[in-house]
Design an enzyme around this catalytic site. Structure first.
Site, PDB file in Angstrom:
ATOM      1  N   ASP A 190     -39.667  24.321 -23.100  1.00  0.00           N
ATOM      2  CA  ASP A 190     -40.833  23.669 -22.542  1.00  0.00           C
ATOM      3  C   ASP A 190     -40.414  22.540 -21.550  1.00  0.00           C
ATOM      4  O   ASP A 190     -41.119  22.525 -20.600  1.00  0.00           O
ATOM      5  CB  ASP A 190     -41.352  22.759 -23.707  1.00  0.00           C
ATOM      6  CG  ASP A 190     -42.001  23.808 -24.629  1.00  0.00           C
ATOM      7  OD1 ASP A 190     -42.844  24.980 -24.277  1.00  0.00           O
ATOM      8  OD2 ASP A 190     -42.051  23.979 -26.020  1.00  0.00           O
ATOM      9  N   HIS A 197     -39.958  26.041 -36.257  1.00  0.00           N
ATOM     10  CA  HIS A 197     -39.797  27.438 -35.874  1.00  0.00           C
ATOM     11  C   HIS A 197     -38.756  28.164 -36.894  1.00  0.00           C
ATOM     12  O   HIS A 197     -38.111  29.164 -36.682  1.00  0.00           O
ATOM     13  CB  HIS A 197     -39.103  27.808 -34.547  1.00  0.00           C
ATOM     14  CG  HIS A 197     -39.965  27.034 -33.616  1.00  0.00           C
ATOM     15  ND1 HIS A 197     -39.693  25.625 -33.199  1.00  0.00           N
ATOM     16  CD2 HIS A 197     -41.164  27.366 -32.982  1.00  0.00           C
ATOM     17  CE1 HIS A 197     -40.557  25.408 -32.362  1.00  0.00           C
ATOM     18  NE2 HIS A 197     -41.641  26.198 -32.280  1.00  0.00           N
ATOM     19  N   GLY A 253     -48.543  30.160 -32.649  1.00  0.00           N
ATOM     20  CA  GLY A 253     -48.135  30.208 -33.861  1.00  0.00           C
ATOM     21  C   GLY A 253     -48.256  28.879 -34.684  1.00  0.00           C
ATOM     22  O   GLY A 253     -47.767  28.779 -35.948  1.00  0.00           O
ATOM     23  N   HIS A 254     -48.581  27.993 -33.948  1.00  0.00           N
ATOM     24  CA  HIS A 254     -48.626  26.382 -34.503  1.00  0.00           C
ATOM     25  C   HIS A 254     -50.148  26.105 -34.723  1.00  0.00           C
ATOM     26  O   HIS A 254     -50.369  24.861 -34.906  1.00  0.00           O
ATOM     27  CB  HIS A 254     -47.876  25.588 -33.740  1.00  0.00           C
ATOM     28  CG  HIS A 254     -46.534  25.963 -33.745  1.00  0.00           C
ATOM     29  ND1 HIS A 254     -45.725  26.189 -34.788  1.00  0.00           N
ATOM     30  CD2 HIS A 254     -45.685  26.277 -32.366  1.00  0.00           C
ATOM     31  CE1 HIS A 254     -44.434  26.312 -34.205  1.00  0.00           C
ATOM     32  NE2 HIS A 254     -44.407  26.505 -32.919  1.00  0.00           N
TER      33      HIS A 254
END
Lengths: 329, 329
Positions: free
Chosen positions: B109, B216, B55-56
């Site tokens: 992460d 986000h 999404g990035h």
């Protein structure tokens, strides 16, 4: 209007100031920000000049650079540059071998490029002109079609032929080779807003899209519910292959172009579907380009261009490295 | 939801299929599309592995390529890749000199990269880890800040140091040099939609924006009427210069990053304003990068990153050519 701008009327000039301050490889002439040129010209090379309205970056000015174009007339949003601007740019970038005018098939642009060509004739500078007209769904007659993202292949071939120090006729023919072999079909999911207007010219409902819509919001061939990426790829590739003979064993280059707001992720989903369809027909993809090559500001949507490859020469043109502040391949 | 997709749940894998079919410079391992690696590794080079949610784009996987990174764990939209995926990628790209884990400062992460590092320790493969944490407005404490577009400079320095065959400690220090000298401030004009959800997590009114919002959709420091590009540049640069000592005579690199839907034209309008502000303070811009480097799908908005340059070494790292399917500089 959800835009990062100052005064809407200054959209184009504020953008240009930002570009010139970020990139020293380009400059403007005639004290006019909109006369956009490469900083250094190469003696003896055919110059290639394009132009068109703002709102499509990297089209048009983003293609000015190494092994691509030499100058670009910059119009206001969705407006043509003036004949005088094109003339001034042409005088600056001409390097002894004439000029190719290469731009999209829009009435205002044609009128102003033709006028500039007449002015240059009086200066004994030779020009030839060719327009991009790749948008299959904009008209049944090829010569009256609009130019959209497929002009990328014309820029690429012509830029390469000029870099190889081809003659004006050879550079024209390179552009024409791309033109004859390239077709595009696009679709929009949202409109875009011209800053000076402050609102969209039309609307699309929550689940509605427009298939075949032009990059200025020209009406498409159908409006309806948003289809899946696979269905859109099927329909777009189908329209293209109905219009140009490409079949089993042929080789092509593919350009998956984002119109602005659609994410890069979506472009790759679409690209994957196009690749599967072409493979299933025995059509080999030599190279795939995915990204924003011709946009409509914040319009959501995409276009699919297919360029049929007929020779190693064309592949070499496609592979030639290019370097502009916007495009590096 | 205005997206060019098939089944929302397949967003990430459909995207990956499209990428692998378009670009042969990258591959996947362990029979898992999400274990994304460079196709050819260089013996003796420190490997750099990143990862993060989809999404990035071009973040994160788009930075895998020549003189940048070697592998990327690909999570679902806005989700972390698993420790096993990071481990498999690491085993593939490790080339005898250890691995630098370089990713954004997000809890999931960190947990999974740390687990992968422990697994590799049992295989006698050495790792070091560093996280991007450049988002000034996400927290007052530098170490708890989120990582956003400024990770570009960490990738660039670390990738260059690894290409120069630096040791693991040297590559870590290169990334750390970028980290210590880079700050980012961003703002959003619209939300984005996670495909699996089908609707935005929050809304912004017709003339409303969110200053300091994360990539986000993490809340920013204020919501209010959309300001002009000049006002936004003033406020963002002001926040950055309050946080890091940069003044008259100093040199910087600037990254003007689009979050997705905002047009390239707008990014240059913003870039021009940032350039004027820095010039007015006697701060010299060595290089400006403008474009989409870290997005949030179709979110409208932008971020401004400033990286202070302290040495010719850093400029050389910045200038080293890089080539990935997504990023070429």
């Amino acid at each position: 209007m959800k835009k990062i701008i100052n005064v809407p009327e200054n959209y184009t000039d504020d953008m240009l100031k930002g570009i010139y301050s970020a990139h020293k490889q380009v400059k403007y002439v005639a004290d006019d920000l909109r006369c956009y040129c490469i900083a250094d010209k190469k003696p003896g090379k055919v110059a290639i000049v394009t132009g068109g309205g703002t709102g499509h970056l990297p089209l048009f000015l983003g293609y000015v650079g190494e092994n691509l174009l030499d100058g670009c007339g910059v119009g206001s949003v969705f407006q043509s540059p003036s004949a005088e601007q094109i003339y001034e740019i042409s005088k600056e970038v001409e390097a002894g071998s004439g000029i190719l005018y290469l731009y999209g098939n829009y009435t205002g642009d044609i009128m102003n490029f033709d006028m500039a060509a007449e002015m240059l004739e009086m200066d004994d500078i030779k020009t030839r002109s060719i327009v991009g007209a790749d948008d299959v769904l904009s008209n049944k007659l090829p010569e009256t079609r609009r130019g959209v993202a497929g002009i990328f292949f014309m820029y690429k071939y012509a830029g390469a032929a000029a870099a190889e120090m081809g003659s004006l006729d050879e550079v024209y023919e390179a552009a024409n080779t791309a033109k004859q072999n390239t077709r595009t079909v696009g679709f929009a999911l949202t409109p875009c807003v011209i800053p000076e207007l402050g609102h969209a010219n039309f609307s699309l409902a929550e689940n509605e899209m427009a298939f075949g819509m032009g990059i200025h919001g020209e009406p498409g061939v159908w409006n309806g519910d948003i289809k899946t990426a696979k269905e859109l790829a099927d329909e777009a590739v189908g329209e293209i292959l109905d219009d140009i003979e490409i079949g089993n064993g042929d080789e092509v280059a593919v350009l998956i172009n984002g119109l602005g707001a659609s994410s890069i992720e979506e472009l790759y989903i679409l690209s994957g579907e196009v690749s599967e369809i072409l493979s299933s027909k025995g059509i080999k993809i030599y190279k795939t380009f995915v990204g924003e090559y011709a946009t409509s500001m914040e319009m959501a949507g995409a276009s699919i261009s297919i360029c049929k490859l007929n020779s190693d020469k064309e592949k070499a043109w496609l592979d030639m490295e290019v370097k502009t502040p916007f495009i590096r391949l």
